[in-house]
Design a protein around this motif. Structure first.
Motif, PDB file in Angstrom:
ATOM      1  N   LEU A 164      -0.844 -16.042 -23.647  1.00 32.53           N
ATOM      2  CA  LEU A 164      -0.433 -15.228 -22.641  1.00 32.53           C
ATOM      3  C   LEU A 164      -1.345 -14.078 -22.406  1.00 32.53           C
ATOM      4  O   LEU A 164      -1.672 -13.748 -21.420  1.00 32.53           O
ATOM      5  N   GLN A 165      -1.461 -13.384 -23.553  1.00 35.78           N
ATOM      6  CA  GLN A 165      -2.592 -12.314 -23.495  1.00 35.78           C
ATOM      7  C   GLN A 165      -4.044 -12.456 -22.957  1.00 35.78           C
ATOM      8  O   GLN A 165      -4.704 -11.794 -22.176  1.00 35.78           O
ATOM      9  N   GLU A 166      -4.566 -13.713 -23.358  1.00 38.55           N
ATOM     10  CA  GLU A 166      -5.593 -14.003 -22.894  1.00 38.55           C
ATOM     11  C   GLU A 166      -5.507 -14.370 -21.452  1.00 38.55           C
ATOM     12  O   GLU A 166      -6.320 -13.874 -20.456  1.00 38.55           O
ATOM     13  N   LEU A 167      -4.595 -15.247 -20.879  1.00 37.32           N
ATOM     14  CA  LEU A 167      -4.486 -15.680 -19.646  1.00 37.32           C
ATOM     15  C   LEU A 167      -4.142 -14.464 -18.866  1.00 37.32           C
ATOM     16  O   LEU A 167      -4.896 -14.133 -17.528  1.00 37.32           O
ATOM     17  N   LEU A 168      -3.325 -13.640 -19.120  1.00 36.79           N
ATOM     18  CA  LEU A 168      -3.192 -12.334 -18.101  1.00 36.79           C
ATOM     19  C   LEU A 168      -4.166 -11.426 -18.095  1.00 36.79           C
ATOM     20  O   LEU A 168      -4.599 -10.761 -16.948  1.00 36.79           O
ATOM     21  N   GLY A 169      -4.891 -11.364 -19.150  1.00 38.94           N
ATOM     22  CA  GLY A 169      -6.111 -10.462 -19.200  1.00 38.94           C
ATOM     23  C   GLY A 169      -7.196 -11.037 -18.275  1.00 38.94           C
ATOM     24  O   GLY A 169      -7.866 -10.167 -17.812  1.00 38.94           O
ATOM     25  N   ASN A 170      -7.438 -12.273 -18.371  1.00 34.79           N
ATOM     26  CA  ASN A 170      -8.484 -12.781 -17.265  1.00 34.79           C
ATOM     27  C   ASN A 170      -7.940 -12.840 -15.969  1.00 34.79           C
ATOM     28  O   ASN A 170      -8.809 -12.678 -15.044  1.00 34.79           O
ATOM     29  N   ARG A 171      -6.802 -13.003 -15.854  1.00 31.19           N
ATOM     30  CA  ARG A 171      -6.136 -13.036 -14.110  1.00 31.19           C
ATOM     31  C   ARG A 171      -5.906 -11.682 -13.723  1.00 31.19           C
ATOM     32  O   ARG A 171      -6.210 -11.444 -12.420  1.00 31.19           O
ATOM     33  N   PHE A 172      -5.742 -10.670 -14.612  1.00 30.77           N
ATOM     34  CA  PHE A 172      -5.406  -9.210 -14.238  1.00 30.77           C
ATOM     35  C   PHE A 172      -6.343  -8.285 -14.829  1.00 30.77           C
ATOM     36  O   PHE A 172      -6.230  -7.657 -15.995  1.00 30.77           O
ATOM     37  N   PRO A 173      -7.914  -8.384 -14.539  1.00 31.25           N
ATOM     38  CA  PRO A 173      -8.684  -7.814 -15.530  1.00 31.25           C
ATOM     39  C   PRO A 173      -8.489  -6.275 -15.369  1.00 31.25           C
ATOM     40  O   PRO A 173      -7.921  -5.581 -14.541  1.00 31.25           O
ATOM     41  N   GLY A 174      -8.676  -5.690 -16.627  1.00 31.17           N
ATOM     42  CA  GLY A 174      -8.295  -4.205 -17.036  1.00 31.17           C
ATOM     43  C   GLY A 174      -6.930  -3.904 -17.284  1.00 31.17           C
ATOM     44  O   GLY A 174      -6.396  -2.778 -17.473  1.00 31.17           O
ATOM     45  N   CYS A 175      -6.115  -5.016 -17.297  1.00 28.74           N
ATOM     46  CA  CYS A 175      -4.620  -4.790 -17.593  1.00 28.74           C
ATOM     47  C   CYS A 175      -4.278  -4.407 -19.236  1.00 28.74           C
ATOM     48  O   CYS A 175      -5.246  -4.918 -19.877  1.00 28.74           O
ATOM     49  N   GLU A 176      -3.120  -3.906 -19.208  1.00 25.57           N
ATOM     50  CA  GLU A 176      -2.685  -3.717 -20.636  1.00 25.57           C
ATOM     51  C   GLU A 176      -1.505  -4.716 -20.628  1.00 25.57           C
ATOM     52  O   GLU A 176      -0.540  -4.565 -19.873  1.00 25.57           O
ATOM     53  N   VAL A 177      -1.504  -5.435 -21.581  1.00 24.89           N
ATOM     54  CA  VAL A 177      -0.342  -6.646 -22.000  1.00 24.89           C
ATOM     55  C   VAL A 177       0.406  -6.153 -23.328  1.00 24.89           C
ATOM     56  O   VAL A 177      -0.333  -6.020 -24.131  1.00 24.89           O
ATOM     57  N   ASN A 178       1.546  -6.165 -23.267  1.00 26.16           N
ATOM     58  CA  ASN A 178       2.404  -5.774 -24.536  1.00 26.16           C
ATOM     59  C   ASN A 178       3.406  -6.856 -24.578  1.00 26.16           C
ATOM     60  O   ASN A 178       4.520  -6.953 -23.634  1.00 26.16           O
ATOM     61  N   LEU A 179       3.464  -7.730 -25.432  1.00 26.46           N
ATOM     62  CA  LEU A 179       4.301  -8.827 -25.435  1.00 26.46           C
ATOM     63  C   LEU A 179       4.801  -8.918 -26.925  1.00 26.46           C
ATOM     64  O   LEU A 179       4.012  -8.728 -27.791  1.00 26.46           O
ATOM     65  N   GLU A 180       6.118  -9.125 -27.075  1.00 30.51           N
ATOM     66  CA  GLU A 180       6.717  -9.606 -28.423  1.00 30.51           C
ATOM     67  C   GLU A 180       7.643 -10.539 -28.427  1.00 30.51           C
ATOM     68  O   GLU A 180       8.422 -10.836 -27.345  1.00 30.51           O
ATOM     69  N   TRP A 181       7.912 -11.090 -29.558  1.00 27.72           N
ATOM     70  CA  TRP A 181       9.013 -12.312 -29.736  1.00 27.72           C
ATOM     71  C   TRP A 181      10.169 -11.436 -29.776  1.00 27.72           C
ATOM     72  O   TRP A 181      10.530 -10.357 -30.335  1.00 27.72           O
ATOM     73  N   GLY A 182      11.448 -11.766 -29.291  1.00 30.89           N
ATOM     74  CA  GLY A 182      12.606 -11.295 -29.304  1.00 30.89           C
ATOM     75  C   GLY A 182      13.350 -11.534 -30.521  1.00 30.89           C
ATOM     76  O   GLY A 182      12.722 -11.953 -31.464  1.00 30.89           O
ATOM     77  N   ASN A 183      14.592 -10.935 -30.758  1.00 34.18           N
ATOM     78  CA  ASN A 183      15.303 -10.914 -31.974  1.00 34.18           C
ATOM     79  C   ASN A 183      15.491 -12.441 -32.532  1.00 34.18           C
ATOM     80  O   ASN A 183      15.405 -12.537 -33.695  1.00 34.18           O
ATOM     81  N   SER A 184      15.652 -13.349 -31.521  1.00 34.04           N
ATOM     82  CA  SER A 184      15.808 -14.786 -32.025  1.00 34.04           C
ATOM     83  C   SER A 184      14.783 -15.520 -32.352  1.00 34.04           C
ATOM     84  O   SER A 184      14.591 -16.622 -32.857  1.00 34.04           O
ATOM     85  N   ASN A 185      13.688 -14.769 -32.024  1.00 36.03           N
ATOM     86  CA  ASN A 185      12.410 -15.472 -32.064  1.00 36.03           C
ATOM     87  C   ASN A 185      12.038 -16.865 -31.374  1.00 36.03           C
ATOM     88  O   ASN A 185      11.334 -17.507 -31.700  1.00 36.03           O
ATOM     89  N   CYS A 186      13.037 -16.691 -30.334  1.00 33.87           N
ATOM     90  CA  CYS A 186      12.759 -17.927 -29.435  1.00 33.87           C
ATOM     91  C   CYS A 186      12.544 -17.393 -27.912  1.00 33.87           C
ATOM     92  O   CYS A 186      11.948 -18.718 -27.318  1.00 33.87           O
TER      93      CYS A 186
END
Length: 86
Positions: free
Chosen positions: A8-30
């Motif tokens: 996702l970070q690679e995909l979003l970084g390529n599609r939205f140049p210069g963006c900052e992406v902050n992603l994480e797994w939720g408490n249940s890791n699903c």
């Protein structure tokens, strides 16, 4: 599990140049969620940002990967700065 976040970070970084992406797994890791901060969202309504974001996701991820994705909030850099003190 981290492979989806990396993808996702690679995909979003390529599609939205210069963006900052902050992603994480939720408490249940699903489910993965987070935020994307991009100057290209400036002047766009939140619904239009989400339509754009999800169109990119649907083109690139499998149905299984899409099912693991939950809320991804979109911000402009100015909006992110305004919420930083909250």
């Amino acid at each position: 599990m981290e492979a989806l976040i990396d993808k996702l970070q690679e995909l979003l970084g390529n599609r939205f140049p210069g963006c900052e992406v902050n992603l994480e797994w939720g408490n249940s890791n699903c489910k993965v969620g987070g935020e994307i901060i991009w100057s290209g969202f400036d002047g766009m309504d939140q619904i239009d940002r989400q339509i754009l974001l999800w169109s990119v996701v649907r083109e690139a991820l499998t149905e299984e990967e899409q099912a693991a994705l939950t809320l991804v909030i979109t911000f402009t850099p100015a909006e992110d700065m305004a919420t930083a003190g909250v």
